[in-house]
Write a protein that holds these residues in place. Structure first.
Motif, mmCIF file in Angstrom:
data_model
loop_
_atom_site.group_PDB
_atom_site.id
_atom_site.type_symbol
_atom_site.label_atom_id
_atom_site.label_comp_id
_atom_site.label_asym_id
_atom_site.label_seq_id
_atom_site.Cartn_x
_atom_site.Cartn_y
_atom_site.Cartn_z
ATOM 1 N N VAL A 322 0.841 -1.191 0.000
ATOM 2 C CA VAL A 322 0.000 0.000 0.000
ATOM 3 C C VAL A 322 0.880 1.247 0.000
ATOM 4 C CG1 VAL A 322 -1.684 1.303 1.383
ATOM 5 C CG2 VAL A 322 -1.873 -1.193 1.176
ATOM 6 N N SER A 323 0.473 2.272 -0.747
ATOM 7 C CA SER A 323 1.143 3.582 -0.745
ATOM 8 C C SER A 323 2.641 3.480 -1.018
ATOM 9 C CB SER A 323 0.909 4.308 0.591
ATOM 10 O OG SER A 323 -0.408 4.787 0.667
ATOM 11 N N ALA A 324 2.993 2.691 -2.018
ATOM 12 C CA ALA A 324 4.380 2.644 -2.490
ATOM 13 C C ALA A 324 4.522 3.560 -3.701
ATOM 14 C CB ALA A 324 4.783 1.221 -2.844
ATOM 15 N N ASN A 325 5.701 4.118 -3.892
ATOM 16 C CA ASN A 325 5.973 4.975 -5.047
ATOM 17 C C ASN A 325 7.255 4.479 -5.705
ATOM 18 O OD1 ASN A 325 6.652 7.280 -6.755
ATOM 19 N ND2 ASN A 325 5.059 8.350 -5.608
ATOM 20 N N SER A 338 4.874 -1.891 1.752
ATOM 21 C CA SER A 338 4.040 -0.692 1.830
ATOM 22 C C SER A 338 4.883 0.510 2.255
ATOM 23 C CB SER A 338 2.906 -0.910 2.832
ATOM 24 O OG SER A 338 2.060 -1.961 2.416
ATOM 25 N N PHE A 339 4.516 1.683 1.746
ATOM 26 C CA PHE A 339 5.182 2.946 2.073
ATOM 27 C C PHE A 339 6.678 2.908 1.748
ATOM 28 C CE2 PHE A 339 1.294 3.011 4.514
ATOM 29 C CZ PHE A 339 0.823 4.308 4.310
ATOM 30 N N SER A 340 6.974 2.337 0.577
ATOM 31 C CA SER A 340 8.340 2.346 0.054
ATOM 32 C C SER A 340 8.450 3.393 -1.052
ATOM 33 C CB SER A 340 8.717 0.975 -0.505
ATOM 34 O OG SER A 340 8.779 0.014 0.523
ATOM 35 N N PHE A 347 15.263 1.383 -1.851
ATOM 36 C CA PHE A 347 14.069 2.076 -1.358
ATOM 37 C C PHE A 347 14.353 2.771 -0.037
ATOM 38 C CE2 PHE A 347 12.240 -1.094 -4.182
ATOM 39 C CZ PHE A 347 11.182 -0.417 -4.772
ATOM 40 N N THR A 348 13.648 3.880 0.170
ATOM 41 C CA THR A 348 13.573 4.515 1.478
ATOM 42 C C THR A 348 12.110 4.521 1.910
ATOM 43 O OG1 THR A 348 13.336 6.714 0.503
ATOM 44 C CG2 THR A 348 15.569 5.979 1.039
ATOM 45 N N THR A 349 11.863 4.969 3.137
ATOM 46 C CA THR A 349 10.487 4.995 3.642
ATOM 47 C C THR A 349 9.742 6.206 3.087
ATOM 48 O OG1 THR A 349 11.033 3.813 5.662
ATOM 49 C CG2 THR A 349 9.051 5.160 5.706
ATOM 50 N N TYR A 350 8.567 5.953 2.566
ATOM 51 C CA TYR A 350 7.657 6.993 2.079
ATOM 52 C C TYR A 350 6.829 7.432 3.286
ATOM 53 C CZ TYR A 350 4.281 9.064 -1.281
ATOM 54 O OH TYR A 350 3.472 9.897 -2.011
ATOM 55 N N LEU A 351 7.158 8.572 3.851
ATOM 56 C CA LEU A 351 6.530 9.028 5.091
ATOM 57 C C LEU A 351 5.048 9.303 4.888
ATOM 58 C CD1 LEU A 351 9.316 11.410 6.432
ATOM 59 C CD2 LEU A 351 8.861 9.032 7.080
ATOM 60 N N THR A 352 4.257 9.008 5.906
ATOM 61 C CA THR A 352 2.805 9.140 5.781
ATOM 62 C C THR A 352 2.377 10.568 5.463
ATOM 63 O OG1 THR A 352 2.622 9.376 8.188
ATOM 64 C CG2 THR A 352 2.286 7.172 7.273
ATOM 65 N N LYS A 353 3.078 11.549 6.003
ATOM 66 C CA LYS A 353 2.695 12.946 5.740
ATOM 67 C C LYS A 353 2.695 13.226 4.245
ATOM 68 C CE LYS A 353 4.063 17.741 6.638
ATOM 69 N NZ LYS A 353 5.048 18.649 7.270
ATOM 70 N N LYS A 354 3.753 12.798 3.555
ATOM 71 C CA LYS A 354 3.832 13.028 2.112
ATOM 72 C C LYS A 354 2.828 12.158 1.357
ATOM 73 C CE LYS A 354 8.666 14.506 2.042
ATOM 74 N NZ LYS A 354 10.019 14.255 1.484
#
Length: 391
Positions: A322-325, A338-340, A347-354
């Protein structure tokens, strides 16, 4: 009678799609599993699911309730059996419970004390993510019969080239001109206010749901479902988009499932067959490793709100959470948590705020609000999936 759909033991095997929805809200065929049950039963249903999803998908309990395993897809025979269930009765499929009668507050269920009813008819069951596309053909045919029974299709425009037009149903408000619809291999359903643009070629079984769009000169092989308000272009084979997702440009998508609010950049391609023709292995959240699927053809499984840039390449049997870019050249690894944020180079973590900023903008384009409930669900997924990310 009050009908409640519960996730059942297959819930974790259906991740990443069940990170953000109950099993009942998976789309397979034309309708979601919930919509199918409500059509056959004639009642609204509620849900027993994970606690963090319960605010958005609540359960309504009454004095007497029928509990239904949402992994099972309904048919007329099964629905009739369920409607006639009485206290202390349960319907089984081998060792698996399909449905049972429960009293309000009856938390501890001992099926040894129940009258056991064996269901011996044919039934479709969604136990794994790949079942969603591999059983989609039968699900489309069953939904097509359910939705169109006793109804008249809107006229097929004279410019549309058809094969087996009796297997084609067009809802009011649909737009299509100068396209080819071949329903010889299965039915074709064109939903309300949808559009098939000119020069597209579609082979059934195929479902285009409400408000969805097939872009110009698309080539679509069934069994394929394009969920509500989704857009597809290029070449698509045996795939499902749940809803509000876009594969709007050229590129190939095969034997794949996309959740909601996904977007594939232009010329994105996925492999659905290994070079050595071997059985495809897919990431299994329950075991924490890649597991056999029994399939030779298996493509991309992408959870809600995930996106990829132009020219992205996905290898055979890739699972994206979920919510990977995802962006950049080369193949990303076969499991993207998820959130990568990143690609083949890491990969780094895709922060929830962004991630939430993007989700708000994307959903607002369709006049849908990104709610506090949505944010809370994704925050939970972020924490639950932390174990898979490597920063």
């Amino acid at each position: 009678m009050n009908y409640i759909l519960f996730d059942g033991p297959s819930r974790n095997a259906l991740l990443p799609f069940t990170y953000t929805r109950p099993v009942a809200d998976i789309r397979v065929g034309i309708l979601t599993i919930r919509e199918k049950w409500e059509s056959y039963l004639g009642y609204i249903t509620t849900t027993v699911t994970e606690d963090y999803l319960a605010d958005k998908f609540p359960m309504v309990e009454m004095e007497e309730n029928i509990m239904i395993n949402a992994s099972y897809l309904p048919n007329s025979e099964l629905a009739e059996h369920i409607k006639h269930l009485e206290e202390n009765q349960a319907i089984f499929d081998g060792d698996n419970v399909i449905a049972f009668f429960a009293k309000e507050g009856q938390d501890d269920i001992d099926f040894n004390a129940f009258e056991r009813i064996e269901y011996e008819g044919e039934i479709l069951k969604i136990e794994h993510t790949w079942d969603i596309f591999s059983k989609n053909g039968d699900a489309i045919k069953n939904d097509f019969e359910l939705i169109t029974k006793g109804r008249q299709s809107a006229p097929i425009p004279s410019s549309v080239n058809t094969i087996k037009p009796e297997n084609i149903f067009i809802e009011k408000g649909a737009k299509l001109e100068f396209v080819t619809l071949n329903a010889s291999s299965g039915p074709i359903y064109i939903g309300k206010d949808s559009e098939v643009m000119e020069q597209s070629v579609i082979r059934g079984p195929f479902a285009l749901c409400k408000g969805a769009t097939v872009k110009m000169a698309a080539k679509i092989y069934g069994p394929t479902t394009i969920g509500p308000y989704s857009k597809v272009g290029g070449e698509v084979t045996n795939s499902i988009l749940f809803g509000y997702s876009n594969k709007g440009h050229d590129g190939y998508l095969g034997n794949s499932v996309l959740g909601e609010w996904c977007n594939l950049g232009a010329d994105t391609n996925n492999s659905n067959l290994k070079n050595n023709y071997a059985e495809v292995r897919l990431w299994d959240y329950e075991s924490g490793r890649f597991a056999k699927t029994g399939l030779q053809f298996c493509g991309l499984m992408m959870g809600d709100h995930s996106k990829c840039g132009i020219n992205t390449m996905f290898n055979t049997g890739t699972v994206v959470g979920v919510s990977a870019n995802i962006f950049g050249s080369g193949f990303p690894r076969n499991f993207v948590p998820s959130f990568s944020w990143g690609g083949s180079s890491g990969f780094t973590t895709y922060l929830t705020k962004k991630a939430f900023e993007v989700a708000k903008v994307v959903m607002a384009r369709r006049n849908i609000e990104f709610t506090e409930q949505d944010a809370a669900i994704l925050e939970h997924v972020f924490e639950e999936s932390k174990q898979y990310r490597r920063d």
